[in-house]
Design a protein around this motif. Sequence first.
Motif, PDB file in Angstrom:
ATOM      1  N   ASP A  47       0.846  -1.197   0.000  1.00 15.95           N
ATOM      2  CA  ASP A  47       0.000   0.000   0.000  1.00 15.95           C
ATOM      3  C   ASP A  47       0.878   1.242   0.000  1.00 15.95           C
ATOM      4  OD1 ASP A  47      -2.293  -1.543   0.083  1.00 15.95           O
ATOM      5  OD2 ASP A  47      -2.347  -1.562   2.268  1.00 15.95           O
ATOM      6  N   THR A  48       2.036   1.128   0.611  1.00 15.17           N
ATOM      7  CA  THR A  48       3.045   2.192   0.615  1.00 15.17           C
ATOM      8  C   THR A  48       4.374   1.576   0.199  1.00 15.17           C
ATOM      9  OG1 THR A  48       3.647   1.814   2.923  1.00 15.17           O
ATOM     10  CG2 THR A  48       1.903   3.425   2.510  1.00 15.17           C
ATOM     11  N   THR A  49       5.351   2.404  -0.014  1.00 16.77           N
ATOM     12  CA  THR A  49       6.686   1.907  -0.334  1.00 16.77           C
ATOM     13  C   THR A  49       7.448   1.696   0.962  1.00 16.77           C
ATOM     14  OG1 THR A  49       6.684   3.088  -2.432  1.00 16.77           O
ATOM     15  CG2 THR A  49       8.822   2.399  -1.579  1.00 16.77           C
ATOM     16  N   GLU A  50       7.925   0.475   1.154  1.00 14.26           N
ATOM     17  CA  GLU A  50       8.716   0.145   2.337  1.00 14.26           C
ATOM     18  C   GLU A  50      10.187   0.083   1.947  1.00 14.26           C
ATOM     19  OE1 GLU A  50       5.669  -2.577   4.963  1.00 14.26           O
ATOM     20  OE2 GLU A  50       7.225  -3.556   3.802  1.00 14.26           O
ATOM     21  N   TYR A  51      11.017   0.583   2.838  1.00 15.68           N
ATOM     22  CA  TYR A  51      12.459   0.580   2.637  1.00 15.68           C
ATOM     23  C   TYR A  51      13.081  -0.383   3.621  1.00 15.68           C
ATOM     24  CZ  TYR A  51      11.391   4.816   0.081  1.00 15.68           C
ATOM     25  OH  TYR A  51      10.870   5.702  -0.822  1.00 15.68           O
ATOM     26  N   ARG A  52      14.105  -1.093   3.141  1.00 19.33           N
ATOM     27  CA  ARG A  52      14.834  -2.008   4.025  1.00 19.33           C
ATOM     28  C   ARG A  52      16.299  -2.055   3.602  1.00 19.33           C
ATOM     29  NH1 ARG A  52      12.034  -7.046   4.531  1.00 19.33           N
ATOM     30  NH2 ARG A  52      10.187  -5.969   3.894  1.00 19.33           N
ATOM     31  N   LEU A  53      17.148  -2.429   4.545  1.00 17.26           N
ATOM     32  CA  LEU A  53      18.577  -2.524   4.275  1.00 17.26           C
ATOM     33  C   LEU A  53      18.897  -3.741   3.428  1.00 17.26           C
ATOM     34  CD1 LEU A  53      20.161  -1.785   7.770  1.00 17.26           C
ATOM     35  CD2 LEU A  53      19.759  -0.188   5.892  1.00 17.26           C
ATOM     36  N   THR A  54      19.933  -3.622   2.631  1.00 18.41           N
ATOM     37  CA  THR A  54      20.472  -4.773   1.917  1.00 18.41           C
ATOM     38  C   THR A  54      21.504  -5.442   2.817  1.00 18.41           C
ATOM     39  OG1 THR A  54      22.274  -3.519   0.930  1.00 18.41           O
ATOM     40  CG2 THR A  54      20.190  -3.626  -0.325  1.00 18.41           C
ATOM     41  N   GLU A  55      21.941  -6.604   2.410  1.00 18.32           N
ATOM     42  CA  GLU A  55      23.005  -7.288   3.158  1.00 18.32           C
ATOM     43  C   GLU A  55      24.286  -6.457   3.125  1.00 18.32           C
ATOM     44  OE1 GLU A  55      24.627  -9.672   5.770  1.00 18.32           O
ATOM     45  OE2 GLU A  55      22.537  -9.771   5.173  1.00 18.32           O
ATOM     46  N   SER A  56      24.549  -5.778   2.025  1.00 17.91           N
ATOM     47  CA  SER A  56      25.729  -4.895   1.932  1.00 17.91           C
ATOM     48  C   SER A  56      25.670  -3.805   2.991  1.00 17.91           C
ATOM     49  CB  SER A  56      25.821  -4.245   0.551  1.00 17.91           C
ATOM     50  OG  SER A  56      26.028  -5.203  -0.436  1.00 17.91           O
ATOM     51  N   ALA A  57      24.504  -3.244   3.200  1.00 13.78           N
ATOM     52  CA  ALA A  57      24.341  -2.194   4.211  1.00 13.78           C
ATOM     53  C   ALA A  57      24.567  -2.747   5.610  1.00 13.78           C
ATOM     54  CB  ALA A  57      22.955  -1.571   4.104  1.00 13.78           C
ATOM     55  N   ARG A  58      24.063  -3.937   5.861  1.00 15.73           N
ATOM     56  CA  ARG A  58      24.264  -4.550   7.180  1.00 15.73           C
ATOM     57  C   ARG A  58      25.748  -4.790   7.458  1.00 15.73           C
ATOM     58  NH1 ARG A  58      19.330  -5.471   8.936  1.00 15.73           N
ATOM     59  NH2 ARG A  58      17.700  -6.025   7.478  1.00 15.73           N
ATOM     60  N   ARG A  59      26.457  -5.275   6.438  1.00 15.57           N
ATOM     61  CA  ARG A  59      27.904  -5.484   6.600  1.00 15.57           C
ATOM     62  C   ARG A  59      28.626  -4.152   6.812  1.00 15.57           C
ATOM     63  NH1 ARG A  59      27.035  -9.257   2.441  1.00 15.57           N
ATOM     64  NH2 ARG A  59      27.809  -7.773   0.913  1.00 15.57           N
ATOM     65  N   ALA A  60      28.237  -3.127   6.050  1.00 12.94           N
ATOM     66  CA  ALA A  60      28.877  -1.820   6.175  1.00 12.94           C
ATOM     67  C   ALA A  60      28.614  -1.208   7.554  1.00 12.94           C
ATOM     68  CB  ALA A  60      28.391  -0.881   5.068  1.00 12.94           C
ATOM     69  N   LEU A  61      27.395  -1.343   8.062  1.00 18.54           N
ATOM     70  CA  LEU A  61      27.097  -0.833   9.406  1.00 18.54           C
ATOM     71  C   LEU A  61      27.883  -1.593  10.464  1.00 18.54           C
ATOM     72  CD1 LEU A  61      23.245  -0.254   9.216  1.00 18.54           C
ATOM     73  CD2 LEU A  61      24.983   1.494   9.675  1.00 18.54           C
ATOM     74  N   SER A  62      27.996  -2.895  10.301  1.00 14.38           N
ATOM     75  CA  SER A  62      28.767  -3.703  11.242  1.00 14.38           C
ATOM     76  C   SER A  62      30.237  -3.295  11.226  1.00 14.38           C
ATOM     77  CB  SER A  62      28.609  -5.180  10.899  1.00 14.38           C
ATOM     78  OG  SER A  62      29.367  -5.970  11.766  1.00 14.38           O
ATOM     79  N   ALA A  63      30.777  -3.084  10.036  1.00 12.38           N
ATOM     80  CA  ALA A  63      32.175  -2.658   9.916  1.00 12.38           C
ATOM     81  C   ALA A  63      32.373  -1.287  10.546  1.00 12.38           C
ATOM     82  CB  ALA A  63      32.591  -2.642   8.446  1.00 12.38           C
TER      83      ALA A  63
END
Length: 105
Positions: free
Chosen positions: A73-89
């Motif tokens: 109904d709306t556009t949902e945004y979510r992180l990619t696996e690349s983003a999760r790795r970058a945040l962890s780093a």
Amino acid sequence: MSSPTERNATSLADLSATHRDLLWVLSQTAPNDIRPLHHVLTNYYTDGIDQTRICDILDELIEHDLVTTQTHDTTEYRLTESARRALSARQAWQGGTRNAAGRHE
């Protein structure tokens, strides 16, 4: 020498603080649409932040393969696996620890 994969990986150091803040909010609340993201960031930034700016940042993060969208109904945004790795780093770097490869991020 770094591998091609390491060289092509997105580093959060190359992004603005607002980009990183939006990624952090998504990591805590994803998937989410623009309204809650705007609310959280407006409360965080003392001068507020325009919803159009958040949309622009999300588009840029999508181009960097850090965020994906899914439309219901709306556009949902979510992180990619690349983003999760970058945040962890980044968290490891901020904490002064080394990543699994033994180098600082």
